[in-house]
Motif scaffolding. Structure first.
Motif, short mmCIF file in Angstrom:
data_model
loop_
_atom_site.label_atom_id
_atom_site.label_comp_id
_atom_site.label_asym_id
_atom_site.label_seq_id
_atom_site.Cartn_x
_atom_site.Cartn_y
_atom_site.Cartn_z
N ASP A 1 -22.01 101.44 -39.97
CA ASP A 1 -21.71 102.70 -39.29
C ASP A 1 -22.46 103.87 -39.94
O ASP A 1 -22.70 103.89 -41.15
CB ASP A 1 -20.21 103.01 -39.33
N THR A 2 -22.79 104.86 -39.12
CA THR A 2 -23.32 106.14 -39.60
C THR A 2 -22.55 107.24 -38.89
O THR A 2 -21.95 106.99 -37.84
CB THR A 2 -24.82 106.31 -39.32
N LEU A 3 -22.58 108.44 -39.45
CA LEU A 3 -21.91 109.56 -38.79
C LEU A 3 -22.48 109.77 -37.40
O LEU A 3 -21.74 110.07 -36.45
CB LEU A 3 -22.06 110.82 -39.63
N TYR A 4 -23.79 109.63 -37.26
CA TYR A 4 -24.42 109.84 -35.96
C TYR A 4 -23.92 108.82 -34.94
O TYR A 4 -23.57 109.18 -33.80
CB TYR A 4 -25.94 109.74 -36.09
N LYS A 5 -23.84 107.55 -35.34
CA LYS A 5 -23.39 106.50 -34.42
C LYS A 5 -21.94 106.73 -33.99
O LYS A 5 -21.59 106.58 -32.82
CB LYS A 5 -23.53 105.13 -35.08
#
Length: 275
Positions: free
Chosen positions: A82-86
């Protein structure tokens, strides 16, 4: 009605009640920061101040740093990859609001960490879901000047170009994150009540006879934007903020003691970001 039937109905009732409760429960815990106010928190989580006060049994509008408040929002458990953008894209919110709600200003996420999703509430029924989609569509139509569904503020093509030209004039030759940070400062000012509410208004703002941005005064703002500056402008408009919420930036060679006296939020290359 026989005993088996009564028992079955009772069990089914309990199951339904449990499901309903878990679906409609949207409480999360938010820790107040130094720059917070009830109004800012209510805006972040898209609930009224009165509801926020009622949820936390508050009798005044005063909050203090470190205070934990119950807010109406869904939570999300971070998974590997996971990333903040995703996450932000998945739930239709901006990266910037996701950062603010969780006080995360870097891109390091640990699997298992719970994040608050500001403005995201559980959907109870198909009708509610449909209504939400309709509202989202209407909002997009109302903000037809915005060029991105992920944008944290509305903007026109001309304002995107203006912001990119400011970044070109102010941060060419600096690290890319510094360029995004310059855009972030403009976005932060647009979102603040202390400054004009549009990109054009913020960049061209003159206060007490002083231009807020020197390229507007010296004409460098009229030079064409570079491709990398346009990319940085779009990233800032979509919520990326390496300045960490700053509303001022300046070169580290500046002799302006007033600027240096401000709380410094970040330093990237030769750029200093403060508030």
């Amino acid at each position: 009605m026989n005993k088996n039937m009564k028992a079955t109905i009772l069990i089914m009732s309990l199951i339904i009640s449990t499901l309903l409760f878990s679906t409609t429960s949207s409480a999360a815990k938010y820790k107040v920061t130094e720059t917070d106010s009830l109004y800012k928190i209510s805006t972040l989580f898209k609930i009224s101040v009165s509801k926020l006060k009622a949820m936390n049994h508050l009798t005044s509008d005063e909050v203090y740093p470190g205070q934990t408040l119950t807010v109406s929002a869904k939570t999300y458990t971070v998974k590997a990859g996971d990333t903040l953008y995703k996450i932000a894209k998945r739930y239709g919110i901006s990266v910037n609001t996701l950062r603010k709600a969780n006080n995360i200003w870097n891109d390091n996420l640990v699997a298992g960490k719970k994040l608050i999703l500001p403005g995201v509430k559980p959907q109870n029924t198909t009708q509610t879901t449909t209504k939400s989609k309709t509202t989202s569509t209407n909002t997009s139509i109302a903000k037809e000047t915005s060029l991105s569904s992920n944008a944290v503020i509305s903007y026109s093509k001309e304002e995107l170009d203006l912001l990119a030209r400011l970044i070109t004039a102010e941060a060419s030759g600096q690290p890319y994150q510094a360029m995004v940070g310059v855009g972030g400062v403009v976005v932060n000012r647009v979102q603040s009540k202390e400054w004009p509410s549009t990109i054009k208004g913020v960049i061209n703002h003159v206060s007490g006879g002083y231009y807020q941005f020197s390229p507007v005064k010296n004409g460098y703002i009229n030079h064409p934007a570079t491709d990398i500056a346009i990319k940085a402008a779009k990233e800032a408009l979509n919520g990326s903020d390496p300045s960490k919420g700053a509303t001022f930036y300046f070169d580290d060679s500046s002799k302006n003691t007033w600027l240096w006296s401000k709380p410094i939020f970040a330093r990237i290359g030769a750029m200093v970001f403060a508030k």
